[in-house]
Each structure stands twice: as C-alpha cells, then as structure tokens.
Scaffold this active site. Structure first.
Site, PDB file in Angstrom:
ATOM      1  N   SER A   1      -8.217   1.502   5.234  1.00 31.48           N
ATOM      2  CA  SER A   1      -6.198   2.009   5.275  1.00 31.48           C
ATOM      3  C   SER A   1      -6.958   2.407   7.174  1.00 31.48           C
ATOM      4  CB  SER A   1      -6.696   3.936   4.604  1.00 31.48           C
ATOM      5  OG  SER A   1      -6.185   3.286   3.109  1.00 31.48           O
TER       6      SER A   1
ATOM      7  N   ASP B   1       1.012  -1.169   0.646  1.00 32.29           N
ATOM      8  CA  ASP B   1      -0.013  -0.136   0.102  1.00 32.29           C
ATOM      9  C   ASP B   1       0.904   1.139  -0.107  1.00 32.29           C
ATOM     10  OD1 ASP B   1      -1.566   1.990   0.502  1.00 32.29           O
ATOM     11  OD2 ASP B   1      -3.269   0.885   1.913  1.00 32.29           O
ATOM     12  N   ASP B   2       0.653   2.298  -1.213  1.00 30.29           N
ATOM     13  CA  ASP B   2       1.428   3.501  -1.020  1.00 30.29           C
ATOM     14  C   ASP B   2       3.385   2.826  -1.839  1.00 30.29           C
ATOM     15  OD1 ASP B   2      -1.098   4.402  -0.889  1.00 30.29           O
ATOM     16  OD2 ASP B   2      -0.297   5.453   0.859  1.00 30.29           O
TER      17      ASP B   2
ATOM     18  N   LYS C   1      -5.151  -5.847   4.153  1.00 28.39           N
ATOM     19  CA  LYS C   1      -5.944  -4.830   3.491  1.00 28.39           C
ATOM     20  C   LYS C   1      -7.289  -4.808   2.228  1.00 28.39           C
ATOM     21  CE  LYS C   1      -6.263   0.172   1.933  1.00 28.39           C
ATOM     22  NZ  LYS C   1      -5.602   1.420   1.710  1.00 28.39           N
TER      23      LYS C   1
ATOM     24  N   HIS D   1       0.677   2.623   3.947  1.00 30.09           N
ATOM     25  CA  HIS D   1       0.093   3.431   4.332  1.00 30.09           C
ATOM     26  C   HIS D   1       0.624   3.899   5.644  1.00 30.09           C
ATOM     27  CE1 HIS D   1      -3.432   5.311   4.739  1.00 30.09           C
ATOM     28  NE2 HIS D   1      -4.187   5.523   3.355  1.00 30.09           N
TER      29      HIS D   1
ATOM     30  N   HIS E   1     -10.632  -3.007   1.624  1.00 29.95           N
ATOM     31  CA  HIS E   1     -10.938  -1.036   1.600  1.00 29.95           C
ATOM     32  C   HIS E   1     -12.096  -1.299  -0.056  1.00 29.95           C
ATOM     33  CE1 HIS E   1      -9.841   3.045   1.164  1.00 29.95           C
ATOM     34  NE2 HIS E   1     -11.047   3.091   1.444  1.00 29.95           N
TER      35      HIS E   1
ATOM     36  N   LYS F   1       1.427   9.405  -5.198  1.00 28.55           N
ATOM     37  CA  LYS F   1      -0.221   9.197  -5.343  1.00 28.55           C
ATOM     38  C   LYS F   1      -1.112  10.121  -5.236  1.00 28.55           C
ATOM     39  CE  LYS F   1      -2.657   7.133  -1.511  1.00 28.55           C
ATOM     40  NZ  LYS F   1      -3.066   6.728   0.225  1.00 28.55           N
TER      41      LYS F   1
ATOM     42  N   CYS G   1      -6.003   3.751  -3.157  1.00 29.09           N
ATOM     43  CA  CYS G   1      -6.707   2.703  -2.346  1.00 29.09           C
ATOM     44  C   CYS G   1      -6.834   2.003  -3.351  1.00 29.09           C
ATOM     45  CB  CYS G   1      -7.032   2.445  -1.003  1.00 29.09           C
ATOM     46  SG  CYS G   1      -5.164   3.357  -0.399  1.00 29.09           S
TER      47      CYS G   1
ATOM     48  N   ARG H   1      -8.083  -1.514  -6.306  1.00 26.97           N
ATOM     49  CA  ARG H   1      -8.392  -2.988  -5.228  1.00 26.97           C
ATOM     50  C   ARG H   1      -8.914  -3.514  -6.216  1.00 26.97           C
ATOM     51  NH1 ARG H   1      -5.428  -3.489  -0.997  1.00 26.97           N
ATOM     52  NH2 ARG H   1      -3.961  -1.038  -1.099  1.00 26.97           N
TER      53      ARG H   1
ATOM     54  N   ASP I   1      -0.221  -0.510  -5.017  1.00 31.37           N
ATOM     55  CA  ASP I   1      -1.465  -0.211  -5.076  1.00 31.37           C
ATOM     56  C   ASP I   1      -1.372   1.214  -6.174  1.00 31.37           C
ATOM     57  OD1 ASP I   1      -1.006   1.321  -3.099  1.00 31.37           O
ATOM     58  OD2 ASP I   1      -2.968   1.298  -2.090  1.00 31.37           O
ATOM     59  N   ASN I   2      -0.308   1.773  -5.521  1.00 33.54           N
ATOM     60  CA  ASN I   2      -0.132   2.882  -6.242  1.00 33.54           C
ATOM     61  C   ASN I   2       1.380   3.326  -5.855  1.00 33.54           C
ATOM     62  OD1 ASN I   2      -2.614   3.736  -4.086  1.00 33.54           O
ATOM     63  ND2 ASN I   2      -0.832   4.825  -3.409  1.00 33.54           N
TER      64      ASN I   2
END
Length: 455
Positions: free
Chosen positions: A154, A36-37, A129, A238, A131, A311, A76, A80, A290-291
């Site tokens: 998150s 995540d991130d 996660k 994240h 989300h 992001k 996010c 996904r 994810d990004n």
C-alpha cells in the site's frame, strides 16, 4: 479510380478481415483492472452524483454491470490473494494485511491466474500494487508474471530496507542508498519496482496512474499478436490520495473524485488501444475494486451508498463492489446481472474461456461465464452461499436474499432484497432461518480449515 489505389484498398480490407478472423479463433486476451478502496457508488452507472466516469459508463453500455458482486475480503492483501487463486483468503494462507519486511505472503506454489495462463503460452504482466509479500520468493515474477512494474504494497507504507536495488535507481526527496537501508519507518515513502528491483525511491505518487497506464498500453501493444493477461492493480484511491496535474480540481467530488476520474481516463486509454489494434473483440476486460471505501470524514474516502458499512467490515459496504465487464461480441451490450458473484470466480471462469487446467486442490470460486455472457442462469453460489471472512473469522453468509452476520455474539439477519442498507435486523422474527444459516457457517468454516492448501 487509380488501379494501384484499388489494389491497396483490397489488400487493406483482406488484411483487416484476416486479423479479425485470427482474433476470433485465438485464445482471448484477459485484462483485470483492480482499484484500491473504491466504493460501490463511485462510478457513474452505480449512481455517483458528483464523479464523472464516461469511460466506465461506456464500458457498461458495451458490456455487463453486476449489482451483487463481492470481493472476498474487506482489506487489501486477502482480497488480492483471493482474486488470483479463486479461494477465500484463509484457504491460501493470506487472511491478514501484509507489511513491508515481514515474513509471509502468497506461496509461490499456489496456482495463480498467471501461472495457469502461462501453460497456454500467454504473455503475463502485473502492473501496479502487489501486496502479497515483498520478500523475493513472493514477488509477482515468482507467481506466473513475466513482467512486474509497481509498488509492492500500500502507498501509505514504507520500504523494505533489504530490497534489491537497481544500479540505475532514482533517489528523490534527499534519499540515498544509506537511508533506504536504514531500519526506519517512513510512512508514505514507498518504492517503485521493476521486476524484482527498486528503481525509484520514494516514488512520485502524483505520476502513478499515468505511468501504470503507459506500462499497460505498452504491454498490450507489444503482445497484440499473442494471447496476453494483464493484471492492472491501481494504487489509488487508497489513501494518501494523489493525482496528476491534469486532473487536479477536475471533479466536483474533490481530490477523491479527481483520482477516480483519472482512473476512468486510464480505462479509456486501454479500451481505445484495444480498439485501435483491432483486438477488442478478442479481449475480456474486467473492472472491479478490492474492497469498500475508508470511513473518512475529510472527503478523501469513497461512498458505498446505499450500502451499510466500510472497509474493514463485513457489512455490504465493506465487500460489495462495482464490477463491469466487456468483451465485444461475447458479452451482451447493456446487460445487468443481479446474481451473486465474486472475485473468487475469476480464475475458474478464465480457465473456462481459455480452456486452461486448474489445480486439483479445492478452491471456492465458480465458473460464472453463463452470467457474464448474459445467458439466463442462477448464481453458482446459490446452493452453497457466499461467505464473508474477516481475517480468519467467518462472520457472515449470504444465502439467496438472506444474510446472517454474527460478530461478538450479536446475531443480525437481513433480507437484502428489500433491505439493501441492512437497517432492519429481523433475526428475532426468523429463528429457523438463523438456525439454518448458522449451521451453514459452522459447517463451511470447519471444512475450509480442514482443507487449507498445504505445500
């Protein structure tokens, strides 16, 4: 040599050969590790100067690393939804970040990777996660997953006061069932769920990576004799960042580096488990993010260098991410792929390698098995291009080496082959290319919005 010892050795080797033979003829296991991130540079083999990732580096040495790989969103929830369905976010109705206790989520009528693999009798688990909606009808157990363990959104969010609560719930930090049920926002105090129930509130986030890893290893071990799909979606990096005691201060990159190094440790545990169980040659393992990273000045954000942006943005740094894949015996060791590919390609590619049926609804992903397996091939996105959505707005397209980005009437054109950092806007010098790519953007966006999935 003792006769009994000889018999034991022969039995062992015959059993081992039998296991290997079975693994080669059975459906492959699938593991997707989704961070995540995490920034493009935040892995050793992608050039991180201060973060040590020996397990990911080794995974790349035993498999393939992609240089031009994209998430389908720079935030996010949409990213996904795209990974699981093979579609750009607006097509499946998840263009924005979802919040606790609000209506909306990924429709459980969508075909996810887990849904698809259930038709092939796969055991399926989502750890980490989610989300994609925290209402009961949107949780992983309604989306093809047999098992869920993790945080439903998150880690900087709160709790849905209407959540189903386990009889054995563990309350921490002075919380009670009454405080959980209050309509009060408590940022960073998030629930841990198992199946569809809250089992801990608030969760101790310092233990999350360790606990996710333990759950993942247990699931793999319990299902070693049957095909399985594990979607391990790490909560980190994240913000807020947390790591266990054993990794605090370990990295030269501060807390952010500590978090990534603990995730690298997690990858190592999973790969070692596959090897120990003798199923590493029948398991496709994919690692990506994810990004891109947060744009933070306090050191708690990652690095997308040499890419521009972060992001929330459709510059490369917001959506181009690291991607490493390993499948011993099927993916050529030490490969590097410079073709365009994306998380939207996972579903059709997994359908191909597992001989599974996809939905008859339109999707955007392509089968990239030829790229993964190291066969000489061009990106299946070569003709159509790859599209960069921000919420429901199509802001950019990449077509070959060219990228056109139009935001608030500002027209930007970059040649990514010689300008990976998007420093030189050459739109004025290339009006024909701008016109051609603008036409592609308008046509694709119109078609997608006319063909959204409806249930």
């Amino acid at each position: 040599m003792n006769k009994l010892l000889v018999i034991i050795i022969l039995v062992f080797f015959n059993w081992n050969a039998s296991v290997k033979a079975q693994s080669k003829t059975s459906k492959p296991n699938i593991i997707i590790v989704f961070t995540d991130d995490q920034g493009y540079q935040d892995v050793g083999v992608y050039g991180s100067p201060l973060i040590s990732t020996p397990n990911l580096d080794n995974m790349a040495a035993n498999g393939i690393r992609f240089t031009d790989f994209y998430s389908a969103s720079s935030v996010c929830s949409p990213s996904r939804a795209s990974l699981l369905t093979g579609s750009y976010p607006p097509r499946v109705g998840v263009p924005k970040v979802l919040w606790p206790n609000l209506e909306g989520g990924l429709s459980n009528q969508e075909l996810t990777i887990a849904d698809m693999l259930k038709t092939k009798n796969y055991a399926t688990a989502c750890v980490g996660k989610w989300h994609l909606g925290d209402q009961p009808q949107y949780l992983p157990t309604t989306q093809g997953f047999d098992y869920y363990y993790g945080i439903p959104f998150s880690n900087d969010m709160s709790v849905n006061p209407k959540s189903k609560v386990s009889e054995d719930i563990i309350f921490r930090e002075g919380m009670t069932i009454d405080s959980l049920r209050q309509e009060k926002w408590r940022g960073r105090k998030v629930p841990l769920m198992k199946q569809d129930e809250v089992i801990e509130y608030p969760v101790d986030q310092t233990t999350l990576t360790q606990r996710y890893t333990s759950e993942a290893v247990n699931f793999i071990t319990e299902n070693k004799d049957t095909p399985f799909f594990l979607y391990l979606a790490h909560t980190m990096p994240h913000i807020p960042l947390y790591t266990s005691e054993g990794f605090k201060g370990k990295s030269k990159r501060g807390l952010y580096g500590d978090v990534i190094e603990e995730i690298d440790w997690s990858v190592g545990k999973i790969l070692k488990t596959l090897e120990t169980l003798g199923i590493d040659d029948n398991t496709l393992v994919i690692y990506t993010s994810d990004n891109g990273p947060w744009n933070l000045k306090d050191g708690n954000g990652g690095s997308a260098l040499p890419l521009r942006g972060f992001k929330f943005q459709t510059y490369e740094g917001g959506m181009r991410v690291p991607m490493i894949a390993q499948w011993k015996g099927e993916i050529e060791a030490g490969s590097v792929c410079k073709e365009i590919a994306s998380t939207i390609d996972f579903l059709p590619t997994i359908a191909h390698v597992t001989d599974s049926e996809m939905s008859n609804k339109p999707i955007d992903g392509k089968n990239i098995w030829k790229l993964l397996s190291g066969k000489k091939s061009k990106s299946p996105h070569k003709k159509e291009g790859f599209y960069y959505y921000k919420e429901s707005t199509l802001e950019a397209v990449r077509y070959g080496d060219w990228k056109l980005r139009i935001v608030e009437d500002k027209v930007e054109l970059y040649n990514l082959a010689n300008d990976i950092s998007e420093k030189n806007n050459v739109a004025e010098n290339n009006p024909k290319i701008v016109k051609k790519l603008r036409k592609k953007i308008n046509a694709f966006d119109k078609d997608l919005k006319q063909n959204k999935h409806q249930f």
